[in-house]
Scaffold this motif. Structure first.
Motif, mmCIF file in Angstrom:
data_model
loop_
_atom_site.group_PDB
_atom_site.id
_atom_site.type_symbol
_atom_site.label_atom_id
_atom_site.label_comp_id
_atom_site.label_asym_id
_atom_site.label_seq_id
_atom_site.Cartn_x
_atom_site.Cartn_y
_atom_site.Cartn_z
ATOM 1 N N LEU A 176 -4.287 8.088 0.428
ATOM 2 C CA LEU A 176 -5.092 9.152 -0.596
ATOM 3 C C LEU A 176 -6.599 8.089 -0.355
ATOM 4 N N LEU A 177 -5.979 6.633 -1.315
ATOM 5 C CA LEU A 177 -6.704 5.748 -1.799
ATOM 6 C C LEU A 177 -8.274 6.061 -3.015
ATOM 7 N N GLY A 178 -7.108 6.889 -4.146
ATOM 8 C CA GLY A 178 -7.592 7.912 -5.363
ATOM 9 C C GLY A 178 -6.550 6.403 -6.114
ATOM 10 N N PRO A 179 -6.802 6.542 -7.250
ATOM 11 C CA PRO A 179 -6.799 5.869 -9.137
ATOM 12 C C PRO A 179 -5.084 6.425 -8.666
ATOM 13 N N GLN A 180 -4.376 6.205 -9.452
ATOM 14 C CA GLN A 180 -3.227 6.422 -10.075
ATOM 15 C C GLN A 180 -3.184 7.359 -11.200
ATOM 16 N N LEU A 201 -9.460 12.501 -11.431
ATOM 17 C CA LEU A 201 -10.587 12.894 -9.973
ATOM 18 C C LEU A 201 -11.700 12.737 -9.673
ATOM 19 N N ALA A 202 -12.584 12.244 -10.664
ATOM 20 C CA ALA A 202 -13.520 11.885 -9.845
ATOM 21 C C ALA A 202 -13.317 10.824 -9.022
ATOM 22 N N GLY A 203 -11.939 9.660 -9.096
ATOM 23 C CA GLY A 203 -12.300 8.519 -7.682
ATOM 24 C C GLY A 203 -11.689 9.588 -6.849
ATOM 25 N N LEU A 204 -10.331 10.294 -7.404
ATOM 26 C CA LEU A 204 -10.125 10.706 -5.917
ATOM 27 C C LEU A 204 -10.913 11.454 -5.319
ATOM 28 N N GLY A 205 -11.726 12.070 -5.802
ATOM 29 C CA GLY A 205 -12.974 13.135 -5.247
ATOM 30 C C GLY A 205 -13.232 12.420 -3.991
ATOM 31 N N ALA A 206 -14.289 11.158 -4.938
ATOM 32 C CA ALA A 206 -15.111 9.929 -4.065
ATOM 33 C C ALA A 206 -14.090 9.506 -3.218
ATOM 34 N N ALA A 207 -12.892 9.130 -3.356
ATOM 35 C CA ALA A 207 -11.330 8.640 -2.093
ATOM 36 C C ALA A 207 -11.855 9.871 -1.412
ATOM 37 N N LEU A 208 -11.642 11.006 -1.053
ATOM 38 C CA LEU A 208 -11.321 12.011 -0.248
ATOM 39 C C LEU A 208 -12.770 11.733 1.045
ATOM 40 N N PHE A 245 -14.229 9.459 1.308
ATOM 41 C CA PHE A 245 -14.088 8.625 1.755
ATOM 42 C C PHE A 245 -13.568 9.002 3.460
ATOM 43 N N ILE A 246 -12.530 9.670 2.998
ATOM 44 C CA ILE A 246 -11.542 9.576 4.443
ATOM 45 C C ILE A 246 -12.067 10.415 5.156
ATOM 46 N N ASN A 247 -12.596 11.817 4.652
ATOM 47 C CA ASN A 247 -13.640 12.715 5.449
ATOM 48 C C ASN A 247 -13.989 12.218 6.265
ATOM 49 N N GLN A 248 -15.574 11.120 5.822
ATOM 50 C CA GLN A 248 -16.437 10.547 6.482
ATOM 51 C C GLN A 248 -15.471 9.819 7.830
ATOM 52 N N THR A 249 -14.781 8.486 7.166
ATOM 53 C CA THR A 249 -13.988 7.965 8.044
ATOM 54 C C THR A 249 -13.356 8.621 8.685
ATOM 55 N N ASN A 294 1.268 -1.043 0.273
ATOM 56 C CA ASN A 294 -0.512 -0.056 -0.405
ATOM 57 C C ASN A 294 1.081 1.142 -0.385
ATOM 58 N N ALA A 295 1.820 1.561 0.174
ATOM 59 C CA ALA A 295 2.894 1.980 0.620
ATOM 60 C C ALA A 295 3.403 2.489 -0.792
ATOM 61 N N ALA A 296 3.679 1.442 -2.021
ATOM 62 C CA ALA A 296 3.631 2.189 -3.864
ATOM 63 C C ALA A 296 2.302 2.388 -3.961
ATOM 64 N N THR A 297 0.592 1.960 -3.672
ATOM 65 C CA THR A 297 0.155 2.105 -3.982
ATOM 66 C C THR A 297 -1.332 1.676 -3.343
ATOM 67 N N SER A 298 -2.324 2.545 -2.917
ATOM 68 C CA SER A 298 -3.471 1.263 -2.515
ATOM 69 C C SER A 298 -4.168 0.785 -3.010
ATOM 70 N N PHE A 299 -4.211 -0.649 -2.574
ATOM 71 C CA PHE A 299 -4.882 -1.349 -3.186
ATOM 72 C C PHE A 299 -5.662 -2.710 -1.850
ATOM 73 N N PRO A 300 -6.941 -3.099 -2.067
ATOM 74 C CA PRO A 300 -8.312 -1.671 -2.916
ATOM 75 C C PRO A 300 -8.426 -1.043 -2.445
ATOM 76 N N LYS A 301 -10.010 -0.253 -3.181
ATOM 77 C CA LYS A 301 -10.014 1.563 -3.360
ATOM 78 C C LYS A 301 -11.265 0.613 -2.268
ATOM 79 N N PRO A 302 -11.843 1.824 -2.083
ATOM 80 C CA PRO A 302 -13.217 1.613 -1.514
ATOM 81 C C PRO A 302 -14.701 1.790 -3.133
ATOM 82 N N PRO A 303 -15.583 0.813 -2.204
ATOM 83 C CA PRO A 303 -16.106 0.691 -4.005
ATOM 84 C C PRO A 303 -17.285 2.267 -4.082
ATOM 85 N N GLU A 304 -17.166 3.145 -3.681
ATOM 86 C CA GLU A 304 -17.256 4.456 -3.405
ATOM 87 C C GLU A 304 -16.577 4.715 -4.942
ATOM 88 N N VAL A 305 -14.809 4.791 -4.943
ATOM 89 C CA VAL A 305 -14.299 5.093 -5.569
ATOM 90 C C VAL A 305 -14.365 4.941 -7.425
#
Lengths: 384, 94
Positions: A203-207, A255-262, A264-268, A6-17
């Protein structure tokens, strides 16, 4: 399968992403900030919301100071090349990633800057006494600092370091590649001039997503210039935010994915994520420290640290360990130098590197037990 | 309702910000292309009814919008007139 990279790329992503990416791709699809039809407006709203969520996470009151780039490396290059002046004396630490060291070494090689590297302890903490000594000896103009190590998981005492640097009027760029999303970050109180982040790690978003946060009034020279959708009559780059830095069509789907990931993080909340990841790291650290012949690096489990644990085992090379874990246990880790040769020199693991275990928010306690067992078995079969 | 007054910003970012703010305040607005006579910009602006002028100005004042806010009213086809507003005078004084 157990994914511990996950320090390289997080996986899996939240389903919302994934849902947000699919929603953009199937129902919006258009360019943000260009045309003025309804889908272009939807794309513009989506980018705006991603910026708003990032501003909320980092405690920034004006989201126009969130600038999107393709990743943290681009953001760091933008900040470094955009703020450095010929003849500057620049400070950095011995725990930096190549995304910081390579641009700085290039500038040094070209004779444009003098570079000073502050040493760090073997646990990966920068030496504050050395820093103070250098500050007394010379006047510096720019500092580029890691916030958290991708090798040892150590979190730097940035608030203290930045206050020392700010007393000397030094411009400070922070590499938040490993910390953004992983720990609470308040950029209203953390007084760095530029904070750089990437979307695809904690941040759990896409590359292909990342960016920087500019403190009010800080305007690096842009890395690229071109179409922004604004002031189209002008042949010169508009100098307002965020357009000044965002030439060319943005990675709207990312950015659509990143927005959803952010969101998710703000809620969590970042503090809940940090708490959970520290538990996983503690479990790994405790289990691994009981294995004979295994050497752990970085701050111990009871320290405030990131869920990044580096180790070596007897005479096995990191590559052999990783191959065994992947082939026989479907455990995915990263080995080698992690693009941070300087950090490995600091902790004494250069040139072979380490095996890096980096659990994420979605890993389970049980998976940590499986990993400890697998590595324990390997230690028994390969005694010193 | 005739939405023949236009609120312009330099960046699409602020158009989106103003849209959210005004909608949350329950106002009737529309996102429309910037009229060619006002600017050659390829972006969007916010159309609203002139009877809401003061409310729009007060809502977008002090909300972190940068510098000058441009407001135009449509006089006739292809004819627009700039509306000066208190918010800009405040900005100039700063």
């Amino acid at each position: 399968m157990i994914y511990l990279d996950n320090a390289a790329t997080s996986f899996p992503k939240p389903p919302e992403v994934l849902a947000a990416i699919a929603h953009y791709a199937t129902t919006i699809g258009a360019s943000p900030g260009r045309s003025s039809h309804r889908l272009a407006a939807d794309a513009g709203r989506l980018v705006f919301q991603a910026r708003e969520q990032a501003a909320r996470l980092f405690h920034v009151n004006d989201s126009s100071r969130i600038i999107f780039t393709k990743n943290v490396t681009e953001a760091l290059n933008l900040a470094i090349f955009g703020l450095v002046q010929p003849g500057d004396r620049v400070l950095t630490t011995a725990m930096e990633h190549n995304s910081v060291i390579r641009p700085l070494r290039y500038l040094e090689q070209e004779g444009r800057i003098t570079l000073e590297i502050i040493p760090a302890s073997t646990a990966g903490e920068p030496d504050i006494d050395q820093l103070q000594r250098r500050l007394r000896q010379h006047s510096f103009q720019l500092a580029v600092l890691n916030h958290g190590s991708n090798v040892t998981g150590s979190i730097f005492p940035l608030a203290r370091v930045i206050s020392l640097l700010k007393d000397e009027g030094i411009t400070v760029i922070v590499d938040g590649a490993q910390t953004a999303g992983a720990i609470p970050i308040n950029l209203t109180t953390l007084a760095c001039d530029v904070f750089c982040f990437t979307g695809h790690k904690s941040l759990l978003g896409p590359q292909g997503t990342g960016g920087m946060v500019l403190q009010e009034g800080i305007m690096p020279t842009p890395l690229i210039r071109g179409g922004t959708g604004s002031r189209s009559e002008a042949e010169y780059q508009p100098e307002f935010l965020p357009d000044y830095y965002e030439s060319g069509t943005l990675n709207t789907i990312g950015l659509a994915g990143l927005g959803a990931a952010l969101t998710f993080i703000n809620q969590t909340t970042a503090s809940e994520i940090h708490h959970r990841e520290r538990e996983l790291a503690r479990k790994l650290w405790q289990g691994l420290s009981a294995i004979a012949g295994l050497r752990l690096y970085g701050p111990a489990a009871d320290h405030d640290r990131l869920p990044i644990i580096s180790f070596t085992l007897n005479k096995l090379t990191p590559a052999e360990i990783a191959f065994n874990l992947d082939r026989h246990h479907k455990i995915m880790v990263r080995v080698g130098l992690h693009c941070a040769p300087l950090a490995h020199k600091t902790i004494g693991t250069f040139p072979q590197g380490t095996v890096r275990l980096a659990p994420g928010y979605f890993n389970t306690d049980r998976e940590m037990e499986t990993v400890i067992k697998a590595i324990g078995k390997m230690a028994v079969h390969n005694p010193a | 309702m005739n939405l023949h007054t236009y609120l312009l910003f330099n960046s699409i970012h602020y158009v989106m910000k103003a849209e959210e703010l005004l909608k949350e305040a329950g106002m009737t607005i529309d996102l429309v292309p910037v009229p060619r006579e006002i600017s050659s910009d390829c972006g969007m602006c916010i159309a609203f009814s002139e009877q809401d002028l003061q409310k729009v100005i007060s809502l977008v004042s002090g909300q972190g919008f940068p510098g000058e806010i441009q407001i135009y009213r449509r006089m006739a086809r292809h004819e627009y007139q700039r509306i000066e507003n208190e918010r800009n005078k405040l900005t100039e004084q700063q």
